[in-house]
Design a protein around this motif. Structure first.
Motif, PDB file in Angstrom:
ATOM      1  N   ASN A  50      -0.640   1.501 -20.508  1.00  0.00           N
ATOM      2  CA  ASN A  50      -1.646   2.143 -19.666  1.00  0.00           C
ATOM      3  C   ASN A  50      -1.918   1.357 -18.384  1.00  0.00           C
ATOM      4  O   ASN A  50      -1.988   1.920 -17.291  1.00  0.00           O
ATOM      5  N   TRP A  87      -1.020   2.750 -14.522  1.00  0.00           N
ATOM      6  CA  TRP A  87      -2.031   3.065 -13.514  1.00  0.00           C
ATOM      7  C   TRP A  87      -1.977   2.125 -12.323  1.00  0.00           C
ATOM      8  O   TRP A  87      -2.290   2.515 -11.188  1.00  0.00           O
ATOM      9  N   LYS A  88      -1.577   0.888 -12.540  1.00  0.00           N
ATOM     10  CA  LYS A  88      -1.415  -0.043 -11.415  1.00  0.00           C
ATOM     11  C   LYS A  88      -0.379   0.502 -10.439  1.00  0.00           C
ATOM     12  O   LYS A  88      -0.611   0.535  -9.218  1.00  0.00           O
ATOM     13  N   GLN A  91      -1.471   4.013  -8.813  1.00  0.00           N
ATOM     14  CA  GLN A  91      -2.412   3.862  -7.705  1.00  0.00           C
ATOM     15  C   GLN A  91      -1.701   3.383  -6.452  1.00  0.00           C
ATOM     16  O   GLN A  91      -2.009   3.844  -5.340  1.00  0.00           O
ATOM     17  N   LEU A 127      -9.454   9.575  -5.628  1.00  0.00           N
ATOM     18  CA  LEU A 127      -9.303   8.150  -5.918  1.00  0.00           C
ATOM     19  C   LEU A 127     -10.282   7.288  -5.129  1.00  0.00           C
ATOM     20  O   LEU A 127     -10.927   6.395  -5.668  1.00  0.00           O
ATOM     21  N   ASP A 151     -11.392   8.543 -18.952  1.00  0.00           N
ATOM     22  CA  ASP A 151     -10.990   8.081 -17.624  1.00  0.00           C
ATOM     23  C   ASP A 151      -9.869   7.060 -17.749  1.00  0.00           C
ATOM     24  O   ASP A 151      -9.781   6.322 -18.730  1.00  0.00           O
ATOM     25  N   TRP A 152      -8.968   7.054 -16.727  1.00  0.00           N
ATOM     26  CA  TRP A 152      -7.933   6.013 -16.615  1.00  0.00           C
ATOM     27  C   TRP A 152      -7.071   6.000 -17.876  1.00  0.00           C
ATOM     28  O   TRP A 152      -6.851   4.988 -18.513  1.00  0.00           O
ATOM     29  N   TYR A 153      -6.553   7.178 -18.235  1.00  0.00           N
ATOM     30  CA  TYR A 153      -5.842   7.303 -19.500  1.00  0.00           C
ATOM     31  C   TYR A 153      -4.497   7.991 -19.296  1.00  0.00           C
ATOM     32  O   TYR A 153      -4.248   8.641 -18.272  1.00  0.00           O
ATOM     33  N   ARG A 177      -9.703  10.443 -14.288  1.00  0.00           N
ATOM     34  CA  ARG A 177      -8.326  10.105 -13.930  1.00  0.00           C
ATOM     35  C   ARG A 177      -7.452  10.079 -15.178  1.00  0.00           C
ATOM     36  O   ARG A 177      -7.647   9.261 -16.067  1.00  0.00           O
TER      37      ARG A 177
END
Length: 281
Positions: free
Chosen positions: A56, A60-61, A64, A134, A156-158, A181
């Motif tokens: 994960n 996401w790093k 983004q 974002l 979120d962020w998944y 997100r």
């Protein structure tokens, strides 16, 4: 660490005649598009690879990083808001007019060279919507956490599989904070705040723009006549003592990170991992 001398690019934007000067200016824009499109393609590829293995954080790093590069490339060929007049000569009105004329000319020429459509219904032109999702995450979080709502939890962020999660209290009403997100590496679908995007399509279109930019650069170079002009540049020299900053930075960084406490154990208490099953069959 030894303070090294490194090469710095100085790219001409003025040729021996007006036609060559115009080509040199377009070349500078195209190189930036090529650079950002390559960053997008590389970062997005790494994001999909990391997501496919369930990583994960790395997914996401890189996702983004890809989105930021895509937004930069998109802005160069998208009209959007009027440009700021700062730095342009003349009165504020004159400066604003010059800025708008330059932007229109740049976009018109680049769209022609890169074979981009003029209509607004094109995936790369809609990346401003991703930017909103974002960049304004603070506002979405405020709304989710403090606005009157019946929501009891957020996703979120998944990384998603078959499902992107919406707040159950607001599902289908068009007013929810949605899943904030989320990204599904198998389908390429992502959600930022309340909007969904097909990132596979965006990646393919970005690859086309990268390809076309490289191709057009070669064409423009063949059309430049005479010698390119290079003006004098101002040098700012760092002293050898400045090289000590590297040791200071490295030491301070290592001390802080070495003292980071273990990650809080929020799983099982304030965060649950939900396995969503498809029961439609």
């Amino acid at each position: 660490m030894e303070l090294k001398n490194r090469r710095i690019p100085v790219q001409s934007i003025k040729g021996s005649d007006d036609a060559s000067t115009e080509r040199l200016k377009l070349l500078f824009y195209l190189i930036e598009i090529e650079r950002q499109a390559k960053v997008f393609n590389d970062s997005f590829g790494w994001a999909v690879e990391a997501a496919s293995t369930g990583n994960n954080a790395d997914a996401w790093k890189n996702l983004q990083a890809a989105m930021f590069a895509g937004i930069v490339a998109s802005r160069i060929v998208t009209y959007g808001q009027d440009p700021k007049p700062d730095g342009w000569p003349g009165s504020k009105g004159e400066a604003r007019k010059l800025a708008k004329e330059a932007k229109k000319k740049r976009i018109k020429e680049l769209r022609r060279l890169l074979a981009l459509p003029d209509g607004d219904d094109y995936s790369l032109y809609k990346l401003a919507d991703i930017r909103n999702g974002l960049e304004h995450i603070d506002e979405w979080l405020d709304r989710a956490l403090y606005a009157p709502s019946r929501a009891a939890a957020l996703s979120d962020w998944y990384l998603a599989g078959r499902h992107l999660i919406h707040s159950t209290e607001d599902a289908g009403k068009g007013e929810g904070v949605a899943g904030l997100r989320g990204f599904s590496p198998e389908t390429g679908r992502a959600i930022f705040h309340r909007q969904q995007f097909d990132l596979f399509v965006i990646d393919i279109e970005m690859a086309k723009m990268y390809h076309n930019s490289c191709e057009v650069q070669a064409d423009l170079l063949r059309e430049i006549r005479g010698r390119c002009q290079f003006g004098g540049g101002q040098l700012f020299l760092f002293t050898d003592e400045m090289a000590q900053r590297h040791s200071w930075w490295k030491s301070e960084r290592e001390k802080i990170l070495a003292d980071v406490p273990p990650k809080p154990l929020i799983d099982g208490r304030v965060r649950l991992w939900m396995q969503v099953e498809d029961r439609s069959n």
